[in-house]
Write a protein that holds these residues in place. Structure first.
Motif, PDB file in Angstrom:
ATOM      1  N   LYS A 242      -0.805  35.794-108.015  1.00 26.50           N
ATOM      2  CA  LYS A 242      -1.574  37.526-108.152  1.00 26.50           C
ATOM      3  C   LYS A 242      -0.034  38.226-108.324  1.00 26.50           C
ATOM      4  O   LYS A 242       0.873  38.572-108.500  1.00 26.50           O
ATOM      5  N   ASN A 243      -0.320  38.450-110.526  1.00 26.51           N
ATOM      6  CA  ASN A 243       0.763  39.080-110.856  1.00 26.51           C
ATOM      7  C   ASN A 243       0.685  40.461-111.131  1.00 26.51           C
ATOM      8  O   ASN A 243      -1.053  41.071-110.891  1.00 26.51           O
ATOM      9  N   LEU A 244       2.093  41.101-109.718  1.00 26.98           N
ATOM     10  CA  LEU A 244       1.171  42.384-109.051  1.00 26.98           C
ATOM     11  C   LEU A 244       1.260  43.364-110.730  1.00 26.98           C
ATOM     12  O   LEU A 244       0.945  44.436-111.048  1.00 26.98           O
ATOM     13  N   ASP A 245       2.139  43.509-112.194  1.00 33.42           N
ATOM     14  CA  ASP A 245       2.226  44.288-112.884  1.00 33.42           C
ATOM     15  C   ASP A 245       0.695  44.450-113.038  1.00 33.42           C
ATOM     16  O   ASP A 245       0.231  45.407-113.783  1.00 33.42           O
TER      17      ASP A 245
ATOM     18  N   GLN B  50      -3.655  51.456-109.030  1.00 37.49           N
ATOM     19  CA  GLN B  50      -3.031  52.673-109.222  1.00 37.49           C
ATOM     20  C   GLN B  50      -2.945  53.386-107.811  1.00 37.49           C
ATOM     21  O   GLN B  50      -1.588  53.711-107.726  1.00 37.49           O
ATOM     22  N   ASN B  51      -3.805  53.476-107.047  1.00 38.77           N
ATOM     23  CA  ASN B  51      -4.102  54.143-106.118  1.00 38.77           C
ATOM     24  C   ASN B  51      -2.894  53.429-104.673  1.00 38.77           C
ATOM     25  O   ASN B  51      -2.501  54.317-104.015  1.00 38.77           O
ATOM     26  N   LEU B  52      -2.752  52.378-105.719  1.00 38.75           N
ATOM     27  CA  LEU B  52      -1.835  52.090-104.253  1.00 38.75           C
ATOM     28  C   LEU B  52      -0.450  52.328-103.556  1.00 38.75           C
ATOM     29  O   LEU B  52       0.100  52.346-102.833  1.00 38.75           O
ATOM     30  N   PHE B  53       0.245  53.121-105.375  1.00 38.96           N
ATOM     31  CA  PHE B  53       1.520  53.147-105.183  1.00 38.96           C
ATOM     32  C   PHE B  53       1.809  55.577-104.082  1.00 38.96           C
ATOM     33  O   PHE B  53       2.995  55.329-104.089  1.00 38.96           O
ATOM     34  N   GLN B  54       0.373  55.415-104.348  1.00 37.61           N
ATOM     35  CA  GLN B  54       0.324  56.571-103.358  1.00 37.61           C
ATOM     36  C   GLN B  54       0.412  56.388-101.500  1.00 37.61           C
ATOM     37  O   GLN B  54      -0.188  56.755-101.117  1.00 37.61           O
ATOM     38  N   LYS B  55      -0.391  54.687-101.745  1.00 39.59           N
ATOM     39  CA  LYS B  55      -0.546  55.157-100.170  1.00 39.59           C
ATOM     40  C   LYS B  55       0.553  54.241 -99.403  1.00 39.59           C
ATOM     41  O   LYS B  55       2.039  53.905 -99.006  1.00 39.59           O
ATOM     42  N   ASP B  56       0.377  54.727 -97.833  1.00 40.13           N
ATOM     43  CA  ASP B  56       1.587  54.496 -96.288  1.00 40.13           C
ATOM     44  C   ASP B  56       1.598  53.877 -96.377  1.00 40.13           C
ATOM     45  O   ASP B  56       0.700  52.011 -96.651  1.00 40.13           O
ATOM     46  N   LEU B  57       3.672  52.767 -95.722  1.00 37.15           N
ATOM     47  CA  LEU B  57       3.770  51.552 -95.773  1.00 37.15           C
ATOM     48  C   LEU B  57       2.112  50.475 -95.079  1.00 37.15           C
ATOM     49  O   LEU B  57       2.518  49.782 -94.942  1.00 37.15           O
ATOM     50  N   ASN B  58       2.189  50.975 -93.708  1.00 37.66           N
ATOM     51  CA  ASN B  58       0.929  50.303 -93.365  1.00 37.66           C
ATOM     52  C   ASN B  58      -0.471  49.824 -93.395  1.00 37.66           C
ATOM     53  O   ASN B  58      -0.542  48.691 -94.114  1.00 37.66           O
ATOM     54  N   TYR B  59      -0.374  51.242 -94.586  1.00 40.32           N
ATOM     55  CA  TYR B  59      -2.173  50.653 -95.172  1.00 40.32           C
ATOM     56  C   TYR B  59      -1.411  49.451 -96.568  1.00 40.32           C
ATOM     57  O   TYR B  59      -1.990  48.772 -96.070  1.00 40.32           O
ATOM     58  N   LEU B  60      -0.527  49.975 -97.013  1.00 43.11           N
ATOM     59  CA  LEU B  60       0.186  48.529 -97.503  1.00 43.11           C
ATOM     60  C   LEU B  60       0.252  47.260 -97.073  1.00 43.11           C
ATOM     61  O   LEU B  60      -0.362  46.015 -97.406  1.00 43.11           O
TER      62      LEU B  60
ATOM     63  N   ASN C 180       3.496  38.148 -98.644  1.00 50.07           N
ATOM     64  CA  ASN C 180       2.789  39.536 -98.460  1.00 50.07           C
ATOM     65  C   ASN C 180       2.995  40.488 -97.967  1.00 50.07           C
ATOM     66  O   ASN C 180       3.190  42.331 -98.658  1.00 50.07           O
ATOM     67  N   ALA C 181       4.661  41.329 -97.107  1.00 52.98           N
ATOM     68  CA  ALA C 181       5.087  41.781 -97.448  1.00 52.98           C
ATOM     69  C   ALA C 181       6.324  42.457 -98.544  1.00 52.98           C
ATOM     70  O   ALA C 181       6.175  43.750 -98.696  1.00 52.98           O
ATOM     71  N   SER C 182       6.248  41.322 -99.442  1.00 49.25           N
ATOM     72  CA  SER C 182       6.719  41.986-100.659  1.00 49.25           C
ATOM     73  C   SER C 182       6.215  42.870-101.153  1.00 49.25           C
ATOM     74  O   SER C 182       6.101  43.162-102.381  1.00 49.25           O
ATOM     75  N   ALA C 183       4.550  42.027-101.640  1.00 40.53           N
ATOM     76  CA  ALA C 183       3.918  42.937-102.335  1.00 40.53           C
ATOM     77  C   ALA C 183       3.178  44.342-101.938  1.00 40.53           C
ATOM     78  O   ALA C 183       3.370  45.057-102.406  1.00 40.53           O
ATOM     79  N   ALA C 184       3.788  44.516-100.054  1.00 40.45           N
ATOM     80  CA  ALA C 184       3.191  46.020 -99.607  1.00 40.45           C
ATOM     81  C   ALA C 184       4.823  47.010-100.019  1.00 40.45           C
ATOM     82  O   ALA C 184       4.579  47.171-100.887  1.00 40.45           O
ATOM     83  N   PHE C 185       6.277  46.514 -99.973  1.00 39.63           N
ATOM     84  CA  PHE C 185       6.696  46.861-100.416  1.00 39.63           C
ATOM     85  C   PHE C 185       7.019  47.343-102.063  1.00 39.63           C
ATOM     86  O   PHE C 185       7.517  48.500-102.651  1.00 39.63           O
TER      87      PHE C 185
ATOM     88  N   TYR D 139       2.826  35.682-105.072  1.00 40.27           N
ATOM     89  CA  TYR D 139       2.960  37.088-105.929  1.00 40.27           C
ATOM     90  C   TYR D 139       3.939  36.581-107.230  1.00 40.27           C
ATOM     91  O   TYR D 139       4.779  35.798-106.478  1.00 40.27           O
ATOM     92  N   LYS D 140       3.633  37.019-108.318  1.00 39.71           N
ATOM     93  CA  LYS D 140       4.726  37.006-109.333  1.00 39.71           C
ATOM     94  C   LYS D 140       4.695  38.887-110.564  1.00 39.71           C
ATOM     95  O   LYS D 140       4.065  39.231-110.399  1.00 39.71           O
ATOM     96  N   SER D 141       5.715  39.092-110.741  1.00 41.37           N
ATOM     97  CA  SER D 141       5.983  40.530-110.577  1.00 41.37           C
ATOM     98  C   SER D 141       7.235  40.565-111.903  1.00 41.37           C
ATOM     99  O   SER D 141       7.811  39.672-111.105  1.00 41.37           O
ATOM    100  N   LYS D 142       8.033  41.491-112.286  1.00 43.92           N
ATOM    101  CA  LYS D 142       9.215  41.640-112.955  1.00 43.92           C
ATOM    102  C   LYS D 142      10.152  42.269-112.083  1.00 43.92           C
ATOM    103  O   LYS D 142      11.014  42.303-112.159  1.00 43.92           O
ATOM    104  N   ARG D 143       9.790  42.888-111.269  1.00 45.82           N
ATOM    105  CA  ARG D 143      10.471  43.451-110.421  1.00 45.82           C
ATOM    106  C   ARG D 143      10.603  42.701-108.430  1.00 45.82           C
ATOM    107  O   ARG D 143      11.379  42.739-107.522  1.00 45.82           O
ATOM    108  N   LEU D 144       9.798  41.477-109.131  1.00 36.93           N
ATOM    109  CA  LEU D 144      10.018  40.536-107.638  1.00 36.93           C
ATOM    110  C   LEU D 144      10.539  39.140-108.094  1.00 36.93           C
ATOM    111  O   LEU D 144      10.372  39.120-109.486  1.00 36.93           O
TER     112      LEU D 144
END
Ligand SMILES: C[S@@+](CC[C@H](N)C(=O)[O-])C[C@H]1O[C@@H](n2cnc3c(N)ncnc32)[C@H](O)[C@@H]1O
Length: 292
Positions: A55-58, A65-75, A134-139, A160-165
């Motif tokens: 999955k490309n997370l970017d 976008q809603n995922l940026f507002q979630k708490d760590l347990n949700y993610l 999976n944890a790094s995707a949550a982070f 996963y892939k992304s510029k931030r991973l």
């Protein structure tokens, strides 16, 4: 992938064998051993079809976008890391995974106590032992301005892939490997999470060797710190004291010796740690160490 009809997957046959069959084959009777060795390649191909695509997370973030507002347990639950309260057993073979949610470690709420106030900052975070990532995707969503590194002996598992991973090989049982694959990057980390083999020696090496790459005020988390004490196969052929005992001795201002670290590594830690705290998760314990 080279074989055109197979899904684009990265997990190698050797990784599949090591994770799901090596242990079983070691313990099996002679006849079962032969049977498993002959069939493991076909089992591998079969399981590839059940692995999700990378999955490309970017790109994913643009639609979510809603995922940026979630708490760590949700993610953690959303991406199925066992740091949350519940998870679908990510450690089962891909073809055996189902939707049943089971109790997970429940560390995310403890993490949040330490990390919430800095979550918007541009942090350098590394997790040792990433599995599918999976944890790094949550982070990625929780720490939305941070760079997240993942080091694993089987980096081909990462989904996963992304510029931030960034994920790469490291064997945490070897000081040389940590030196060559992590320390030579000259990164100062705000957060280091040790969630790799959970072996007695590896937990000690990871903390004492990587402590110098932790920023002042940074946090080092050791997950399943109680494994070497409770599980025989996490200490086989290795010499006590385990890391939990060492840290308790440090708290009590008692001396300790471990053949896995040298004097400089020991002294550096003793001069630079600020606090050491232990917490109970739902199943196991973690230690959280803060640097001065
Ligand atoms: C418990 S899983 C990690 C789970 C992941 N952190 C999560 O929250 O979803 C442990 C991982 O450690 C890796 N591992 C095992 N031994 C290792 C070693 N010596 N060095 C680095 N990684 C190792 C395994 O390949 C596996 O991916």
């Amino acid at each position: 992938m080279a074989l055109g009809i197979l899904p684009e997957k990265k997990m190698k046959l050797t990784t599949f064998y090591k994770i799901y069959y090596r242990h079983r084959i070691k313990k099996a009777s002679y006849v079962l051993k032969i049977y498993l060795i002959i069939t493991v390649f076909f089992r591998y191909i079969f399981n590839l079809f059940y692995l999700p695509k990378k999955k490309n997370l970017d790109d994913y973030a643009k639609e979510n976008q809603n995922l940026f507002q979630k708490d760590l347990n949700y993610l953690c639950e959303y991406f199925n890391s066992d740091k949350g309260e519940k998870f679908k057993n990510q450690y089962a073979k891909p073809s055996k995974q189902d939707d049943k949610k089971i109790t997970a470690h429940g560390y995310s709420k403890i993490y949040e106590k330490y990390l919430k106030e800095n979550k918007e900052k541009n942090l350098n975070i590394i997790e040792l032992g990433s599995f599918y990532g999976n944890a790094s995707a949550a982070f990625y969503f929780y720490f939305k301005n941070s760079q997240i590194y993942s080091a694993d002996i089987n980096p081909d598992m990462y989904l996963y892939k992304s510029k931030r991973l960034e994920n790469f090989f490291t064997d945490t049982s070897s000081k040389d490997s940590i030196e060559k694959n992590i320390l030579t990057r000259n990164i100062q980390f705000d957060l280091i999470i040790e969630d790799a083999s959970h072996m007695l020696k590896d937990q000690i090496i990871s903390l004492f060797v990587l402590f110098k790459s932790l920023k002042s005020g940074g946090i080092f988390i050791v997950e399943e710190i109680d494994f070497p004490e409770k599980k025989e196969d996490m200490r086989t052929g290795q010499e006590f004291p385990d890391l939990k005992t060492i840290l308790k001795k440090i708290i009590n201002k008692e001396d300790f010796n471990s053949k896995y670290i040298n004097k400089d590594e020991k002294n550096y830690f003793l001069e630079n740690f600020d606090t050491i705290k232990f917490y109970n998760g739902n199943i196991n314990e973690i230690a959280i160490i803060k640097k001065k």
